[in-house]
Design an enzyme around this catalytic site. Structure first.
Site, short mmCIF file in Angstrom:
data_model
loop_
_atom_site.label_atom_id
_atom_site.label_comp_id
_atom_site.label_asym_id
_atom_site.label_seq_id
_atom_site.Cartn_x
_atom_site.Cartn_y
_atom_site.Cartn_z
N CYS A 173 0.83 -1.21 0.00
CA CYS A 173 0.00 0.00 0.00
C CYS A 173 0.86 1.25 0.00
O CYS A 173 0.51 2.26 -0.62
CB CYS A 173 -0.95 -0.01 1.18
SG CYS A 173 -0.13 0.00 2.80
N HIS A 314 -1.96 0.47 7.63
CA HIS A 314 -2.36 0.65 6.22
C HIS A 314 -2.19 2.10 5.81
O HIS A 314 -2.36 3.02 6.62
CB HIS A 314 -3.81 0.23 6.05
CG HIS A 314 -4.29 0.22 4.63
ND1 HIS A 314 -3.56 -0.31 3.59
CD2 HIS A 314 -5.44 0.69 4.06
CE1 HIS A 314 -4.23 -0.17 2.45
NE2 HIS A 314 -5.36 0.44 2.72
N ASN A 334 -8.43 4.47 -1.52
CA ASN A 334 -7.76 3.23 -1.14
C ASN A 334 -7.08 2.62 -2.36
O ASN A 334 -7.19 3.14 -3.48
CB ASN A 334 -8.78 2.25 -0.55
CG ASN A 334 -8.16 1.23 0.38
OD1 ASN A 334 -6.94 1.11 0.48
ND2 ASN A 334 -9.00 0.49 1.08
#
Length: 366
Positions: A173, A314, A334
């Site tokens: 990520c 995250h 995201n």
């Protein structure tokens, strides 16, 4: 001799026996069970009392929609996970909460797979418990501090906002968040090209380990930017395509063509007012705590106190903000594809440090 051992007489064989109501009902149930078993075999596993024809049909639709295929016993494992998540979703959505949960491509994965494939932020030690603004090597906020804040802001459809991408199956990520910021800022610096840039996350995953990143096992967006500033820029995705796995670095400084670049970044003060001001300049990279509700999020304003005290795991990107029904929210991008959330985005409650969103906020600029 027992009755079971007696042979029927010819007279008995000649008698026509009419089925009772109970026998007829039993025959009908046998037929239903045969049909049910046939459906179960078609889906790929045997029937238990806990499974219904509706469950099996919906799971078949889920597999088709997300192009899922399983081998052997894995079929049943994924079905059980999917069914458990459906129960969680239904229970949550019946509680009149401010946000809804929904099925997505990750609904049949284990929590361990969620952690491995969907997350990946590792906070560098120098930023832990740091309260002051850290600005290497020169101020990125000089052009932000005096910028007027807008009542609302939504960069999702901005000319320079790249399409939502999907990192899975790789805990990268950090590379996607870093790249999206570079894509946007480079496009802005080029006077807003007509189409968004698509840069290479794979370059960061393969080549930036000397700056502290660990490929698909985690990293941090500031480390990615340090690497890009030192190496001279970021290649396009076409030049260096994504493979969702760590490979040998094939980027050669001054040889591989570069498209994207940044020249500075700043670690913002740990409050949401600072983020509100900075996002006027472009997307803000932030780190958050995720939980199962976040993973299964579908729509609405995410407001879940259970993620407030967890471990940051995250990275996402703040791309705007708004207010509805007296509730302030962030618009957050995201890297889990468009089947997740609202086409890859989530609204997260603002001014409450939801999921620790304000603690590791960074702005990168050119």
């Amino acid at each position: 001799m027992s009755p079971c051992e007696l042979h029927p007489s010819k007279e008995r064989l000649a008698v026509s026996v009419q089925p009772t109501h109970e026998q007829a009902t039993h025959e009908k149930m046998k037929l239903v069970n045969i049909c049910f078993l046939s459906l179960a075999i078609f889906v790929g596993y045997s029937v238990t009392q806990e499974e219904t024809a509706e469950d099996l049909a919906k799971f078949k639709e889920f597999k088709k929609r997300h192009k899922k295929t399983y081998n052997g016993a894995l079929e049943r494992v994924h079905f059980k996970r999917w069914k458990k998540r459906r129960a969680v979703i239904d229970d949550h959505n019946n509680q009149n909460r401010p946000f809804l949960l929904g099925e997505n491509i990750y609904s049949d994965l284990s929590e361990e797979e969620w952690d491995t494939y969907l997350l990946g932020v590792k906070i560098p030690k120098e930023f832990v418990n740091t309260e002051e603004v850290v600005v290497p090597p020169e101020s990125a906020v000089q052009s932000v501090g005096n910028r007027q804040t807008l009542p609302s802001l939504d960069l999702r459809n901005h000319t320079c906002m790249p399409p939502v991408k999907i990192q899975s199956p790789c805990g990268g990520c950090w590379a996607f968040i870093a790249t999206a910021a570079v894509e946007f800022q480079t496009c802005i610096a080029n006077n807003g090209t007509k189409t968004p840039l698509l840069l290479s996350e794979q370059q960061l995953i393969d080549c930036s380990s000397s700056y502290g990143t660990k490929g698909c096992s985690g990293g941090f967006y500031s480390q990615a930017w340090d690497y890009l500033m030192a190496i001279g820029g970021q290649a396009s995705n076409a030049t260096y395509p994504y493979k969702a796995a760590v490979g040998n670095c094939s980027f050669v400084k001054d040889v591989t063509p570069t498209v994207g670049k940044i020249s500075r970044y700043s670690f913002l003060a740990k409050n949401e007012t600072a983020i509100l001001t900075a996002v006027q300049k472009g997307p803000i990279a932030v780190s958050i705590v995720t939980n199962s509700n976040f993973t299964l999020y579908k729509s609405g304003i995410f407001d879940d106190d259970t993620c407030k005290n967890g471990t940051v795991n995250h990275g996402v990107l703040i791309v705007g903000y708004g207010r509805t029904n007296s509730t302030d929210y962030w618009i957050v991008r995201n890297s889990w594809g468009t089947s997740w959330g609202m086409s890859g985005y989530i609204f997260m409650k603002r001014n409450v440090n939801i999921c620790r969103i304000a603690e590791y906020a960074f702005l990168a600029t050119i």
